[in-house]
Design an enzyme around this catalytic site. Structure first.
Site, PDB file in Angstrom:
ATOM      1  CG  ASP A 171      -1.911   1.156   1.364  1.00  9.33           C
ATOM      2  OD1 ASP A 171      -1.477   2.335   0.832  1.00  9.33           O
ATOM      3  OD2 ASP A 171      -3.113   1.112   1.626  1.00  9.33           O
ATOM      4  CG  HIS A 172       1.616   4.401  -3.186  1.00 12.84           C
ATOM      5  ND1 HIS A 172       0.375   3.919  -3.756  1.00 12.84           N
ATOM      6  CD2 HIS A 172       1.587   5.598  -3.259  1.00 12.84           C
ATOM      7  CE1 HIS A 172      -0.446   5.133  -3.963  1.00 12.84           C
ATOM      8  NE2 HIS A 172       0.400   6.209  -3.887  1.00 12.84           N
ATOM      9  CG  HIS A 234      -4.048   4.488  -0.605  1.00 15.99           C
ATOM     10  ND1 HIS A 234      -3.128   3.418  -0.625  1.00 15.99           N
ATOM     11  CD2 HIS A 234      -4.240   4.966  -2.138  1.00 15.99           C
ATOM     12  CE1 HIS A 234      -2.942   3.111  -2.025  1.00 15.99           C
ATOM     13  NE2 HIS A 234      -3.443   4.103  -2.765  1.00 15.99           N
TER      14      HIS A 234
HETATM   15  C1  BG6 Z   1      -3.452   4.590  -6.039  1.00 14.80           C
HETATM   16  C2  BG6 Z   1      -4.645   4.681  -6.861  1.00 14.80           C
HETATM   17  O1  BG6 Z   1      -3.256   3.587  -5.420  1.00 14.80           O
HETATM   18  O2  BG6 Z   1      -3.267   6.004  -5.793  1.00 14.80           O
HETATM   19  C3  BG6 Z   1      -4.725   5.857  -7.960  1.00 14.80           C
HETATM   20  O3  BG6 Z   1      -5.118   3.557  -7.544  1.00 14.80           O
HETATM   21  C4  BG6 Z   1      -4.374   7.124  -7.061  1.00 14.80           C
HETATM   22  O4  BG6 Z   1      -6.073   6.174  -8.448  1.00 14.80           O
HETATM   23  C5  BG6 Z   1      -3.206   7.112  -6.508  1.00 14.80           C
HETATM   24  O5  BG6 Z   1      -4.322   8.255  -8.137  1.00 14.80           O
HETATM   25  C6  BG6 Z   1      -2.837   8.183  -5.701  1.00 14.80           C
HETATM   26  O6  BG6 Z   1      -1.633   8.088  -4.981  1.00 14.80           O
HETATM   27  P1  BG6 Z   1      -0.614   9.373  -4.814  1.00 14.80           P
HETATM   28  O7  BG6 Z   1       0.547   8.724  -3.998  1.00 14.80           O
HETATM   29  O8  BG6 Z   1      -0.528  10.143  -5.942  1.00 14.80           O
HETATM   30  O9  BG6 Z   1      -1.573  10.116  -3.779  1.00 14.80           O
END
Ligand code: BG6
Length: 486
Positions: A171-172, A234
């Site tokens: 989960d980044h 997230h």
């Molecule tokens: C991803 C989603 O996990 O996170 C995307 O699949 C989203 O739809 C993205 O745009 C958002 O990541 P960040 O780090 O740019 O807020």
């Protein structure tokens, strides 16, 4: 970890996030000496064509501070290879095996940046070919499943072939600097803990607003929606870190033990509650940053009659002693007014003001943890404005030390890739966390399925449907941007 094999190697996520992150780890000498990178996908291309694409991805996405060093790019490309692999073709895995070093010290990290429907076929083939023995690890991308049942099935199948400590569910958001800083803030300081509960906190708001639309992912997105794409993972991960009890130590399982308790304590909504406590929306044409943008229905890959949500707001509750009665307002949306990801802890108002009402804004103290676009931690306090008489104003104590530090900022994907390479599971999601998150999401999804009226529209470039403001206004609360005196 010597060899990094990326399934979905020609896909969008690989191009935008994973390859640039890998390159950055390489440039900063964070990969093993005998590192090599194999991109795997179904397309019939050769090493040379794949290298061209990798180079394009690095040039476009890797460096925020100017063009990458051409020598480093060439050095990275020399270690880059391509394997044509169809997840269901045993012979393809046989050839992959030939290309891999499989000794104990040369263990491999497999990254599955593909749709969840082929996770199991891939892992099954890897296992059949003896490729996940010893130190091998497998990173799986979200969304893992479509609901609690399918996530359970995927987890069970993964565990037929892998031990739990070989599975890295990514989960980044957990790799973002501020998320880790939140752990430090909460558990390395004394003064916040006595205030961190229902007695002193009025509400918690977690908002992830994006300006982008669905871009090239219309088809995927339309089958997913904001609830599965952002809330299930997230947003709920952020909730669990904000709300968790102090873990017994900083080991991965000690932290994950506490996070999962929060997810289990989330109050599950009845269908009636879903209609009162959730808002879903879909953007229509509008303007973002002054530029006109099309509505969701006109995006490529999206059917004209789609009812998929691109915006969600929820008033969640956590049923435990620390948080009972404290609303957790969650919000995420595409094509919103600005890009920001923020956690705001709104403290209760002072019991009585000796200064009366006319001495300036009386918004209570709040702690704002900003994940992006800039990282910051600010504690808003009241102070007297300089000059005659007493007039109060909000002053932010900026707790962020990032500016003072010369340390290189590590992007979330790079951090998580390195953690997986080094076998650190702290910032990855355990199977029970995943199940608990889905079990909370399921009743919302099911209620929405049976409610054809509930989807609101909002203008691209706004803060979402008015109903999302009403959700808070009913409790006398408002989203951060709605305060005149910020
Ligand atoms: C991803 C989603 O996990 O996170 C995307 O699949 C989203 O739809 C993205 O745009 C958002 O990541 P960040 O780090 O740019 O807020």
């Amino acid at each position: 970890m010597a060899t990094f094999v990326l399934f979905g190697g020609t896909g969008d996520l690989a191009k935008r996030k994973i390859i640039p992150a890998l390159f950055s780890a390489f440039v900063n000498c964070r990969v093993d000496k005998d590192f090599s990178f194999i991109g795997a996908a179904r397309e019939k291309i050769d090493d040379a064509e794949f290298r061209k694409r990798v180079e394009a991805s690095i040039t476009t996405y890797a460096s925020k501070d100017g063009a990458p060093d051409p020598e480093k790019v060439q050095a990275f490309l020399a270690l880059t290879f391509y394997a044509k692999i169809d997840a269901r073709e045993a012979t393809d895995f046989e050839s992959l095996k030939q290309r891999l070093h499989t000794s104990e010290t040369n263990a491999t990290l497999f990254y599955l940046a593909t749709g969840p429907d082929i996770f199991i076929p891939i892992v099954e083939q890897l296992s059949k070919h003896g490729l996940v023995e010893g130190n091998a690890r497998v990173v799986v991308e979200k969304p893992l499943g479509r609901d609690a049942q399918s996530a359970k099935e995927i987890n069970q199948s993964l565990r037929c072939y892998l031990k739990e400590n070989q599975i890295y569910r990514i989960d980044h958001y957990l790799g973002k600097e501020m998320v880790q800083n939140l752990l430090a803030l909460r558990f390395a300081n004394l003064f916040l803990e006595p205030l961190w509960n229902r007695k002193w906190i009025q509400d918690v708001q977690i908002s992830i607003a994006e300006q982008v639309g669905v871009e090239t992912r219309g088809d995927f997105y339309d089958h997913t929606g904001a609830l599965r794409d952002m809330v299930q993972n997230h947003l709920l991960q952020l909730v669990s870190i904000v709300a968790m009890e102090p873990p017994v130590n900083a080991n991965p399982d000690a932290i994950r033990d506490e996070k999962v308790k929060v997810l289990r304590a989330l109050h599950k909504f009845t269908p009636e509650e879903v209609s009162k406590k959730t808002v879903r929306g879909q953007y229509r044409a509008g303007a973002v940053d002054g530029k006109p943008v099309i509505g969701y229905h006109n995006e490529a890959g999206v059917p004209g009659n789609s009812r998929t949500e691109t915006f969600v707001a929820i008033r969640a509750e956590i049923n435990n002693w620390r948080w009972a009665g404290v609303p957790f307002y969650l919000r995420t949306g595409k094509r919103m007014a600005s890009r920001s990801a923020e956690i705001t802890i709104n403290f209760k108002p002072i019991p009585y003001s000796i200064f009366g009402q006319s001495q300036g804004p009386m918004r209570s103290n709040r702690l704002v943890i900003s994940l992006q676009p800039e990282e910051s931690v600010e504690l808003f306090m009241k102070a007297k404005e300089p000059g005659e008489g007493i007039r109060l104003s909000d002053v932010a104590l900026n707790l962020d030390f990032a500016e003072a530090s010369n340390q290189r900022r590590v992007e979330s994907y790079e951090r998580l890739l390195l953690d997986a390479m080094h076998g650190d599971l702290t910032l990855f999601v355990r199977d029970d966390e995943l199940s608990a998150a889905w079990e909370w999401i399921d009743p919302i999804m099911n209620a929405w399925k049976n409610d054809s009226e509930g989807l609101k529209s909002y203008i691209a470039g706004s803060w979402g449907p008015a109903a999302a403001s009403y959700l808070l206004a009913q409790n006398g609360a408002a989203w951060g941007e709605e305060f005149v005196d910020n």
